[in-house]
Design a protein around this motif. Structure first.
Motif, PDB file in Angstrom:
ATOM      1  N   LEU A   1       0.835  -1.199   0.000  1.00  0.00           N
ATOM      2  CA  LEU A   1       0.000   0.000   0.000  1.00  0.00           C
ATOM      3  C   LEU A   1       0.875   1.256   0.000  1.00  0.00           C
TER       4      LEU A   1
ATOM      5  N   THR B   1       2.110   1.997  -3.362  1.00  0.00           N
ATOM      6  CA  THR B   1       1.033   2.571  -4.182  1.00  0.00           C
ATOM      7  C   THR B   1       0.822   4.044  -3.853  1.00  0.00           C
TER       8      THR B   1
ATOM      9  N   ARG C   1       1.434   7.679  -6.151  1.00  0.00           N
ATOM     10  CA  ARG C   1       0.369   8.647  -6.466  1.00  0.00           C
ATOM     11  C   ARG C   1       0.850  10.091  -6.346  1.00  0.00           C
TER      12      ARG C   1
ATOM     13  N   SER D   1      -7.385  10.244  -8.504  1.00  0.00           N
ATOM     14  CA  SER D   1      -6.759   9.535  -7.378  1.00  0.00           C
ATOM     15  C   SER D   1      -7.111  10.224  -6.065  1.00  0.00           C
ATOM     16  N   TYR D   2      -7.742   9.458  -5.154  1.00  0.00           N
ATOM     17  CA  TYR D   2      -8.080  10.032  -3.839  1.00  0.00           C
ATOM     18  C   TYR D   2      -6.803  10.389  -3.083  1.00  0.00           C
ATOM     19  N   THR D   3      -5.749   9.560  -3.241  1.00  0.00           N
ATOM     20  CA  THR D   3      -4.477   9.827  -2.555  1.00  0.00           C
ATOM     21  C   THR D   3      -3.884  11.156  -3.043  1.00  0.00           C
TER      22      THR D   3
ATOM     23  N   LYS E   1      -5.515  13.580  -4.255  1.00  0.00           N
ATOM     24  CA  LYS E   1      -6.385  14.652  -3.726  1.00  0.00           C
ATOM     25  C   LYS E   1      -5.944  15.008  -2.303  1.00  0.00           C
TER      26      LYS E   1
ATOM     27  N   ARG F   1      -4.253  18.630  -0.718  1.00  0.00           N
ATOM     28  CA  ARG F   1      -4.880  19.405   0.367  1.00  0.00           C
ATOM     29  C   ARG F   1      -3.883  19.760   1.478  1.00  0.00           C
TER      30      ARG F   1
ATOM     31  N   LYS G   1      -4.228  18.812   6.535  1.00  0.00           N
ATOM     32  CA  LYS G   1      -5.506  18.156   6.207  1.00  0.00           C
ATOM     33  C   LYS G   1      -5.358  16.633   6.303  1.00  0.00           C
TER      34      LYS G   1
ATOM     35  N   LYS H   1      -7.329  14.099   8.781  1.00  0.00           N
ATOM     36  CA  LYS H   1      -8.047  12.881   8.359  1.00  0.00           C
ATOM     37  C   LYS H   1      -7.620  11.682   9.217  1.00  0.00           C
TER      38      LYS H   1
ATOM     39  N   GLU I   1     -10.231   9.461  11.334  1.00  0.00           N
ATOM     40  CA  GLU I   1     -10.367   7.995  11.173  1.00  0.00           C
ATOM     41  C   GLU I   1     -10.083   7.287  12.503  1.00  0.00           C
TER      42      GLU I   1
ATOM     43  N   ASP J   1      -9.143   2.160   7.151  1.00  0.00           N
ATOM     44  CA  ASP J   1      -9.149   3.577   6.758  1.00  0.00           C
ATOM     45  C   ASP J   1      -8.040   4.334   7.491  1.00  0.00           C
TER      46      ASP J   1
ATOM     47  N   TYR K   1      -4.557   3.374   6.155  1.00  0.00           N
ATOM     48  CA  TYR K   1      -4.342   3.980   4.828  1.00  0.00           C
ATOM     49  C   TYR K   1      -3.968   5.468   4.985  1.00  0.00           C
ATOM     50  N   HIS K   2      -4.767   6.202   5.764  1.00  0.00           N
ATOM     51  CA  HIS K   2      -4.492   7.641   5.913  1.00  0.00           C
ATOM     52  C   HIS K   2      -3.155   7.890   6.628  1.00  0.00           C
TER      53      HIS K   2
HETATM   54  N1  LIG Z   1      -6.854   1.897   1.074  1.00  0.00           N
HETATM   55  C1  LIG Z   1      -7.345   2.882   0.505  1.00  0.00           C
HETATM   56  C2  LIG Z   1      -8.392   3.638   1.112  1.00  0.00           C
HETATM   57  N2  LIG Z   1      -9.021   3.492   2.284  1.00  0.00           N
HETATM   58  C3  LIG Z   1      -9.918   4.494   2.349  1.00  0.00           C
HETATM   59  N3  LIG Z   1      -9.879   5.248   1.216  1.00  0.00           N
HETATM   60  C4  LIG Z   1     -10.718   6.388   0.856  1.00  0.00           C
HETATM   61  O1  LIG Z   1     -10.755   7.284   1.930  1.00  0.00           O
HETATM   62  C5  LIG Z   1     -11.944   8.075   1.811  1.00  0.00           C
HETATM   63  C6  LIG Z   1     -12.497   8.232   3.204  1.00  0.00           C
HETATM   64  O2  LIG Z   1     -13.774   8.767   3.133  1.00  0.00           O
HETATM   65  P1  LIG Z   1     -14.127  10.126   3.828  1.00  0.00           P
HETATM   66  O3  LIG Z   1     -15.592  10.330   3.670  1.00  0.00           O
HETATM   67  O4  LIG Z   1     -13.572  10.153   5.217  1.00  0.00           O
HETATM   68  O5  LIG Z   1     -13.257  11.131   2.946  1.00  0.00           O
HETATM   69  P2  LIG Z   1     -13.706  12.437   2.191  1.00  0.00           P
HETATM   70  O6  LIG Z   1     -14.982  12.216   1.473  1.00  0.00           O
HETATM   71  O7  LIG Z   1     -12.559  12.867   1.377  1.00  0.00           O
HETATM   72  O8  LIG Z   1     -13.912  13.417   3.392  1.00  0.00           O
HETATM   73  P3  LIG Z   1     -13.639  14.958   3.495  1.00  0.00           P
HETATM   74  O9  LIG Z   1     -12.389  15.094   4.305  1.00  0.00           O
HETATM   75  O10 LIG Z   1     -13.482  15.508   2.120  1.00  0.00           O
HETATM   76  O11 LIG Z   1     -14.849  15.451   4.211  1.00  0.00           O
HETATM   77  C7  LIG Z   1     -12.869   7.358   0.838  1.00  0.00           C
HETATM   78  O12 LIG Z   1     -12.889   8.069  -0.399  1.00  0.00           O
HETATM   79  C8  LIG Z   1     -12.184   6.003   0.669  1.00  0.00           C
HETATM   80  O13 LIG Z   1     -12.392   5.445  -0.631  1.00  0.00           O
HETATM   81  C9  LIG Z   1      -8.930   4.746   0.439  1.00  0.00           C
HETATM   82  N4  LIG Z   1      -8.462   5.144  -0.785  1.00  0.00           N
HETATM   83  C10 LIG Z   1      -7.464   4.427  -1.338  1.00  0.00           C
HETATM   84  N5  LIG Z   1      -6.896   3.316  -0.743  1.00  0.00           N
HETATM   85  C11 LIG Z   1      -5.784   2.581  -1.388  1.00  0.00           C
HETATM   86  O14 LIG Z   1      -5.019   3.494  -2.151  1.00  0.00           O
HETATM   87  C12 LIG Z   1      -4.915   3.028  -3.486  1.00  0.00           C
HETATM   88  C13 LIG Z   1      -4.799   4.201  -4.418  1.00  0.00           C
HETATM   89  O15 LIG Z   1      -6.031   4.923  -4.419  1.00  0.00           O
HETATM   90  P4  LIG Z   1      -6.198   6.186  -5.366  1.00  0.00           P
HETATM   91  O16 LIG Z   1      -5.197   7.176  -4.943  1.00  0.00           O
HETATM   92  O17 LIG Z   1      -7.616   6.677  -5.170  1.00  0.00           O
HETATM   93  O18 LIG Z   1      -5.957   5.702  -6.760  1.00  0.00           O
HETATM   94  C14 LIG Z   1      -6.148   2.156  -3.702  1.00  0.00           C
HETATM   95  O19 LIG Z   1      -5.933   1.211  -4.730  1.00  0.00           O
HETATM   96  C15 LIG Z   1      -6.265   1.484  -2.344  1.00  0.00           C
HETATM   97  O20 LIG Z   1      -5.367   0.391  -2.279  1.00  0.00           O
END
Ligand SMILES: N=c1c2ncn([C@@H]3O[C@H](COP(=O)(O)OP(=O)(O)OP(=O)(O)O)[C@@H](O)[C@H]3O)c2ncn1[C@@H]1O[C@H](COP(=O)(O)O)[C@@H](O)[C@H]1O
Length: 127
Positions: free
Chosen positions: A30, A33, A37, A45-47, A49, A53, A57, A61, A65, A87, A90-91
């Motif tokens: 992880l 990965t 990002r 990509s959420y990461t 994003k 921030r 931030k 998070k 969590e 969660d 990850y964070h």
């Molecule tokens: N393990 C995780 C993981 N766990 C949790 N999350 C995300 O963490 C977020 C937590 O939700 P929240 O409501 O707390 O977050 P939010 O909506 O941004 O909240 P605000 O702070 O904006 O209010 C969700 O979008 C989850 O999908 C993750 N996102 C990614 N990963 C890993 O990271 C890899 C790369 O992800 P990307 O960067 O998105 O490609 C993935 O393949 C996974 O293996």
């Protein structure tokens, strides 16, 4: 149930999981990965994003969590605790990557502490 039996049962259960994640390997994968990002598109990509921030931030998070995991623990919901713990981890890994902290430094700290009781360690601080 005695401690030894509980540990054996937990190990049996973990071994029966599809990919048997008995080690921290999944965390290392992880981390690779989330590092990859850096510079990715925050739209896809959420990461990425999270990185965009900023450190404060991401740290916030991690705190949120952690609180969510604590709430599920107090409620006694083990399934929800597992999900919130994932969660949280990850964070936390994203926070380490953001700051350039190598997970090996954390694994090393844990390894150094192996075999030292927390009670004894605390006493040695006072001495
Ligand atoms: N393990 C995780 C993981 N766990 C949790 N999350 C995300 O963490 C977020 C937590 O939700 P929240 O409501 O707390 O977050 P939010 O909506 O941004 O909240 P605000 O702070 O904006 O209010 C969700 O979008 C989850 O999908 C993750 N996102 C990614 N990963 C890993 O990271 C890899 C790369 O992800 P990307 O960067 O998105 O490609 C993935 O393949 C996974 O293996």
């Amino acid at each position: 149930m005695g401690d030894k039996k509980a540990v054996e049962k937990a190990a049996e259960k973990a071994a029966a999981l599809p990919s048997a994640p008995l080690s921290a390997d999944v965390l290392d994968r992880l981390f690779t990965t989330v590092l990859a990002r850096k510079g990715a598109d925050p739209e896809t990509s959420y990461t990425a994003k999270l990185y965009s921030r900023g450190t404060a931030k991401i740290a916030q998070k991690v705190g949120e969590e952690a609180v969510e995991a604590i709430l599920e623990a107090v409620r006694g919901d083990k399934a929800a605790l597992a999900a919130e713990s994932a969660d949280l981890l990850y964070h936390l890994l994203v926070l380490w990557a953001d700051l350039g902290l190598d997970p090996a430094e954390v694994w090393s700290k844990l390894a150094q502490r192996e075999g030292t009781s927390g009670i004894d360690e605390k006493k040695s601080r006072k001495a």
